[in-house]
Design a protein around this motif. Structure first.
Motif, PDB file in Angstrom:
ATOM      1  N   VAL A 177       0.735  -1.315  -0.029  1.00  0.00           N
ATOM      2  CA  VAL A 177      -0.095   0.009  -0.112  1.00  0.00           C
ATOM      3  C   VAL A 177       0.666   1.137  -0.086  1.00  0.00           C
ATOM      4  O   VAL A 177       0.292   2.345  -0.190  1.00  0.00           O
ATOM      5  N   GLN A 178       2.278   1.149   0.368  1.00  0.00           N
ATOM      6  CA  GLN A 178       2.892   2.152   0.584  1.00  0.00           C
ATOM      7  C   GLN A 178       4.184   1.845  -0.251  1.00  0.00           C
ATOM      8  O   GLN A 178       5.308   1.640   0.591  1.00  0.00           O
ATOM      9  N   PRO A 179       4.491   1.869  -1.652  1.00  0.00           N
ATOM     10  CA  PRO A 179       5.631   1.332  -2.144  1.00  0.00           C
ATOM     11  C   PRO A 179       6.849   2.286  -1.766  1.00  0.00           C
ATOM     12  O   PRO A 179       7.892   2.120  -2.023  1.00  0.00           O
ATOM     13  N   ASP A 180       6.598   3.512  -1.408  1.00  0.00           N
ATOM     14  CA  ASP A 180       7.735   4.556  -1.233  1.00  0.00           C
ATOM     15  C   ASP A 180       8.551   3.991  -0.021  1.00  0.00           C
ATOM     16  O   ASP A 180       9.525   4.447   0.195  1.00  0.00           O
ATOM     17  N   GLN A 181       8.019   2.995   0.973  1.00  0.00           N
ATOM     18  CA  GLN A 181       8.718   2.607   2.094  1.00  0.00           C
ATOM     19  C   GLN A 181       9.882   1.673   1.483  1.00  0.00           C
ATOM     20  O   GLN A 181      10.720   1.253   2.389  1.00  0.00           O
ATOM     21  N   LEU A 182       9.881   1.159   0.061  1.00  0.00           N
ATOM     22  CA  LEU A 182      10.900   0.402  -0.360  1.00  0.00           C
ATOM     23  C   LEU A 182      12.402   1.004  -0.162  1.00  0.00           C
ATOM     24  O   LEU A 182      13.463   0.327  -0.095  1.00  0.00           O
ATOM     25  N   GLU A 183      12.428   2.567  -0.284  1.00  0.00           N
ATOM     26  CA  GLU A 183      13.571   2.968  -0.194  1.00  0.00           C
ATOM     27  C   GLU A 183      14.289   3.000   0.942  1.00  0.00           C
ATOM     28  O   GLU A 183      15.677   2.742   1.425  1.00  0.00           O
ATOM     29  N   SER A 184      13.455   3.139   2.294  1.00  0.00           N
ATOM     30  CA  SER A 184      13.883   2.997   3.577  1.00  0.00           C
ATOM     31  C   SER A 184      14.325   1.673   4.017  1.00  0.00           C
ATOM     32  O   SER A 184      15.117   1.449   4.756  1.00  0.00           O
ATOM     33  N   SER A 185      13.654   0.719   3.391  1.00  0.00           N
ATOM     34  CA  SER A 185      13.940  -0.858   4.155  1.00  0.00           C
ATOM     35  C   SER A 185      14.891  -1.530   2.955  1.00  0.00           C
ATOM     36  O   SER A 185      15.785  -2.129   3.679  1.00  0.00           O
ATOM     37  N   TYR A 186      15.022  -1.058   1.531  1.00  0.00           N
ATOM     38  CA  TYR A 186      15.734  -1.836   0.770  1.00  0.00           C
ATOM     39  C   TYR A 186      16.911  -0.916   0.045  1.00  0.00           C
ATOM     40  O   TYR A 186      17.537  -1.459  -0.747  1.00  0.00           O
ATOM     41  N   VAL A 218      15.797   0.881  -2.439  1.00  0.00           N
ATOM     42  CA  VAL A 218      15.261   0.808  -3.847  1.00  0.00           C
ATOM     43  C   VAL A 218      14.377   2.186  -4.035  1.00  0.00           C
ATOM     44  O   VAL A 218      13.384   2.236  -3.623  1.00  0.00           O
ATOM     45  N   THR A 219      14.801   2.948  -5.025  1.00  0.00           N
ATOM     46  CA  THR A 219      13.936   4.257  -5.499  1.00  0.00           C
ATOM     47  C   THR A 219      13.636   3.871  -6.778  1.00  0.00           C
ATOM     48  O   THR A 219      14.318   3.541  -7.623  1.00  0.00           O
ATOM     49  N   ASP A 220      12.527   4.363  -7.209  1.00  0.00           N
ATOM     50  CA  ASP A 220      11.745   4.318  -8.484  1.00  0.00           C
ATOM     51  C   ASP A 220      11.998   2.940  -9.264  1.00  0.00           C
ATOM     52  O   ASP A 220      12.484   2.880 -10.301  1.00  0.00           O
ATOM     53  N   PRO A 221      11.631   1.942  -8.452  1.00  0.00           N
ATOM     54  CA  PRO A 221      11.619   0.683  -9.030  1.00  0.00           C
ATOM     55  C   PRO A 221      10.876   0.503 -10.422  1.00  0.00           C
ATOM     56  O   PRO A 221       9.841   1.072 -10.483  1.00  0.00           O
ATOM     57  N   ASP A 222      11.265  -0.328 -11.261  1.00  0.00           N
ATOM     58  CA  ASP A 222      10.548  -0.724 -12.457  1.00  0.00           C
ATOM     59  C   ASP A 222       9.365  -1.396 -12.255  1.00  0.00           C
ATOM     60  O   ASP A 222       9.334  -2.108 -11.050  1.00  0.00           O
ATOM     61  N   PRO A 223       8.421  -1.677 -13.070  1.00  0.00           N
ATOM     62  CA  PRO A 223       7.263  -2.326 -12.589  1.00  0.00           C
ATOM     63  C   PRO A 223       7.451  -3.729 -11.969  1.00  0.00           C
ATOM     64  O   PRO A 223       6.526  -4.233 -11.209  1.00  0.00           O
ATOM     65  N   MET A 224       8.255  -4.530 -12.862  1.00  0.00           N
ATOM     66  CA  MET A 224       8.722  -5.871 -12.426  1.00  0.00           C
ATOM     67  C   MET A 224       9.188  -5.838 -10.989  1.00  0.00           C
ATOM     68  O   MET A 224       8.604  -6.709 -10.258  1.00  0.00           O
ATOM     69  N   THR A 284       6.636  -5.317  -8.460  1.00  0.00           N
ATOM     70  CA  THR A 284       5.772  -6.272  -8.324  1.00  0.00           C
ATOM     71  C   THR A 284       6.360  -7.589  -7.466  1.00  0.00           C
ATOM     72  O   THR A 284       5.810  -7.944  -6.936  1.00  0.00           O
ATOM     73  N   LEU A 285       7.566  -7.567  -7.748  1.00  0.00           N
ATOM     74  CA  LEU A 285       8.306  -8.660  -6.902  1.00  0.00           C
ATOM     75  C   LEU A 285       8.409  -8.224  -5.555  1.00  0.00           C
ATOM     76  O   LEU A 285       8.174  -9.076  -4.600  1.00  0.00           O
ATOM     77  N   LEU A 286       8.897  -7.010  -5.146  1.00  0.00           N
ATOM     78  CA  LEU A 286       8.929  -6.534  -3.768  1.00  0.00           C
ATOM     79  C   LEU A 286       7.514  -6.623  -3.179  1.00  0.00           C
ATOM     80  O   LEU A 286       7.519  -6.795  -1.995  1.00  0.00           O
TER      81      LEU A 286
END
Length: 136
Positions: A29-38, A40-46, A49-51
């Motif tokens: 619900v909050q893809p922006d948290q991927l940056e702080s966790s992993y 990862v900034t601006d991930p491509d769609p695939m 989806t995997l994350l």
């Protein structure tokens, strides 16, 4: 037979591990948290989806740990599954220098603590089962 205090400690440990293990589900619900966790900034769609799929799997793993807190009969299989999953994640990260450089020390430390705690819970559960099965 396990004491009430040790059973309480096992239950609390499983619930705490479960809640924190499920945190990556926020990526759903909050893809922006991927940056702080992993990192990862601006991930491509695939990759996104995997994350996000990984987040759902982490949610299920966390739910299983919480279930194991309430159901002693499932503790060993749940704990073994999580030990395998968390150890695999640690090994894959450690085997890739670029991934290791970007990995969160907090997340890795949490996973190491979980593996140790889950192995202890497995051993304690086995000891308790053997003690209950022995004739007095």
């Amino acid at each position: 037979m396990r004491s009430r205090a040790s059973e309480f400690a096992v239950r609390v440990s499983l619930v705490v591990m479960g809640v924190f293990t499920a945190v990556p589900a926020l990526a759903l619900v909050q893809p922006d948290q991927l940056e702080s966790s992993y990192g990862v900034t601006d991930p491509d769609p695939m990759l996104l989806t995997l994350l996000q799929h990984r987040g759902m799997l982490q949610l299920l793993a966390g739910a299983a740990l919480i279930w194991a807190a309430a159901r002693p009969g499932v503790r060993i299989p749940v704990a073994l599954g999580l030990v395998v999953a968390k150890t695999t994640a640690l090994a894959l990260t450690a085997s890739r220098p670029e991934a290791q450089d970007r990995a969160s020390a907090f997340i890795q430390g949490f996973d190491v603590v979980c593996v140790v705690a889950l192995l202890w819970i497995i051993a304690a559960t086995l000891r308790s089962a053997r003690g209950a099965a022995s004739p007095a």
